[in-house]
Design a protein around this motif. Sequence first.
Motif, PDB file in Angstrom:
ATOM      1  N   ASN A  10      80.378  -4.494  44.725  1.00 34.42           N
ATOM      2  CA  ASN A  10      79.554  -4.794  43.550  1.00 34.42           C
ATOM      3  C   ASN A  10      80.019  -4.003  42.326  1.00 34.42           C
ATOM      4  O   ASN A  10      80.119  -4.538  41.219  1.00 34.42           O
TER       5      ASN A  10
ATOM      6  N   ASP B  10      73.954  -9.611  43.356  1.00 34.30           N
ATOM      7  CA  ASP B  10      74.848  -9.296  42.236  1.00 34.30           C
ATOM      8  C   ASP B  10      76.276  -9.765  42.517  1.00 34.30           C
ATOM      9  O   ASP B  10      76.958 -10.277  41.634  1.00 34.30           O
TER      10      ASP B  10
ATOM     11  N   PHE C  44      71.127 -11.729  35.903  1.00 37.26           N
ATOM     12  CA  PHE C  44      70.385 -12.126  37.103  1.00 37.26           C
ATOM     13  C   PHE C  44      69.112 -12.859  36.706  1.00 37.26           C
ATOM     14  O   PHE C  44      68.722 -13.842  37.350  1.00 37.26           O
TER      15      PHE C  44
ATOM     16  N   ASN D  47      76.544 -13.599  42.352  1.00 38.23           N
ATOM     17  CA  ASN D  47      76.350 -13.992  40.955  1.00 38.23           C
ATOM     18  C   ASN D  47      77.636 -13.831  40.160  1.00 38.23           C
ATOM     19  O   ASN D  47      78.034 -14.708  39.386  1.00 38.23           O
ATOM     20  N   GLY D  48      78.278 -12.685  40.348  1.00 36.35           N
ATOM     21  CA  GLY D  48      79.512 -12.404  39.632  1.00 36.35           C
ATOM     22  C   GLY D  48      80.620 -13.379  39.983  1.00 36.35           C
ATOM     23  O   GLY D  48      81.351 -13.860  39.105  1.00 36.35           O
TER      24      GLY D  48
ATOM     25  N   LYS E 198      75.534  -1.388  31.747  1.00 37.03           N
ATOM     26  CA  LYS E 198      75.844  -2.152  32.957  1.00 37.03           C
ATOM     27  C   LYS E 198      74.568  -2.661  33.626  1.00 37.03           C
ATOM     28  O   LYS E 198      74.482  -3.824  34.021  1.00 37.03           O
ATOM     29  N   SER E 199      73.570  -1.797  33.751  1.00 35.79           N
ATOM     30  CA  SER E 199      72.316  -2.188  34.392  1.00 35.79           C
ATOM     31  C   SER E 199      71.612  -3.286  33.609  1.00 35.79           C
ATOM     32  O   SER E 199      71.112  -4.259  34.178  1.00 35.79           O
TER      33      SER E 199
ATOM     34  N   SER F 136      73.817  -6.729  33.770  1.00 31.61           N
ATOM     35  CA  SER F 136      73.826  -7.361  35.091  1.00 31.61           C
ATOM     36  C   SER F 136      72.446  -7.875  35.480  1.00 31.61           C
ATOM     37  O   SER F 136      72.304  -8.987  35.996  1.00 31.61           O
ATOM     38  N   ARG F 137      71.389  -7.087  35.209  1.00 28.21           N
ATOM     39  CA  ARG F 137      70.032  -7.534  35.528  1.00 28.21           C
ATOM     40  C   ARG F 137      69.592  -8.647  34.576  1.00 28.21           C
ATOM     41  O   ARG F 137      68.851  -9.550  34.943  1.00 28.21           O
TER      42      ARG F 137
ATOM     43  N   LEU G  17      81.833  -7.769  32.658  1.00 24.91           N
ATOM     44  CA  LEU G  17      80.843  -7.562  31.608  1.00 24.91           C
ATOM     45  C   LEU G  17      81.390  -8.002  30.252  1.00 24.91           C
ATOM     46  O   LEU G  17      80.695  -8.624  29.448  1.00 24.91           O
TER      47      LEU G  17
ATOM     48  N   TRP H  69      81.346  -5.971  39.090  1.00 26.57           N
ATOM     49  CA  TRP H  69      80.588  -5.853  37.857  1.00 26.57           C
ATOM     50  C   TRP H  69      81.110  -4.712  36.979  1.00 26.57           C
ATOM     51  O   TRP H  69      80.343  -4.070  36.259  1.00 26.57           O
TER      52      TRP H  69
END
Length: 461
Positions: A12, A420, A278, A423-424, A270-271, A274-275, A21, A16
Amino acid sequence: MEKINQIAQAINSFLWGPPLLILLVGTGIYLSFRLGFLQVFKLPLALKYLFSDDPEAKDMAAEGDVSAFAAVCTALSATIGTGNIVGVATAIRMGGPGALFWMWMAAFFGMATKYAEALLAVKYRVVDENGQMSGGPMYYIERGLKNKFLAKCFAIFGIGVAFFGIGTFAQVNSITSAVKIAFNVPIIITGVILTISVAMVTLGGIKSIAKVSELVVPFMAGAYILGTIIILIMNASAVPGAFAFIVKSAFTPTAAAGGFMGSTVALALKSGVSRGVFSNESGLGSAPIAAAAARTKSCVRQGLVQMTGTFFDTIIVCTMTGITLVLTGMWNNPNVEGAGATTAAFRAGLPAMPIVGELIVTIGLIFFAFTTILGWNYYGERCTEYLFGVKGIKTYKYIFIALIAIGPFLKLQLIWTVADIVNGLMAIPNLIAIIGLSGVIASETKQYFEELKEKQDKQIA
């Protein structure tokens, strides 16, 4: 299990990393400039289109399976889910309050990406052997980009997300945990009821899913937003400070406090991104699968309608959750995490009636997660149809329902990590296609608004 968690975390972190990103946000920035920041200047028109059918799509059977509103509700049913309640809490716990700011940034530029995805989906959609509309990245990658390999990769990853990511485990685990905490109902009982409910709706296909989504999505989002507005009013004096703290935390490291271990700007970014992805799924290529089923002749019109989904999902609903967490201080409470943190925040935000706050989150989470399951069942079904034809759909649905049944018994940390990862993987071929077809997107957009202006000029004359 610990070893599996470590391996999944390593994959992950690599996936990510900065390249993905940059690709996600960079695609949105590029499209925003190329389309003249359409997500700002055309948002009022998009909201107008959301609540009205395309007048040119008179032959309903020939132009799509469901209304434009039903299509966006189906897409919203898949996006407004645990990411809005659990995902926001997880992002802020990992990256600090600044993560919410980066969720906003990702959503703002993601609106342009969402518009582009839906435009391409309608432009390159086809009719399958059952007479249903099929569209999405696998079709515009194959028919527009002329790349069957990337198209198949997307479809495979799409099924992976439906089976192991957003579509099943994260949602089911959140529902059963919330019901257990709030009503003390055994997880196995909730799991059985949920599995039967999902089977009853999904076996009816897109029209059944859209019908449920049209009823549930506006109601659940409205009730949740109303609850947070009450909290904001009751804590009005603290709201400016909460916003200032969020913005400051986005550009400066956040110190350790309570159960929070501290965060750097890079971790907050990053958080948040990525969230955010999502939650609103901009760039993943999922929403355009629903957009392709809309009754419309205009790919630009449906692109505008689908663009509103990211606005509602992240700019409004995720913000409500994030502000409540920061206002009440529950974002760094060491005793709660995920849905528990958001529930605690609503209880603290409504001290005179804490049970009401708990019910808002619990019932909201149940509806949010349930409709997400329905939406992703449809996305995975269309990916299956692309790879194996309509004969593969029944097998896919049986597997999906079986995975719903085992979802309650998996660990939360591993679930989010696996989600995650898939998704990526799904986003990569889709973003490549959007960039490769950006000329088509710009051309269709320019032509539509030129023709619209000509119509408006004639009406004035």
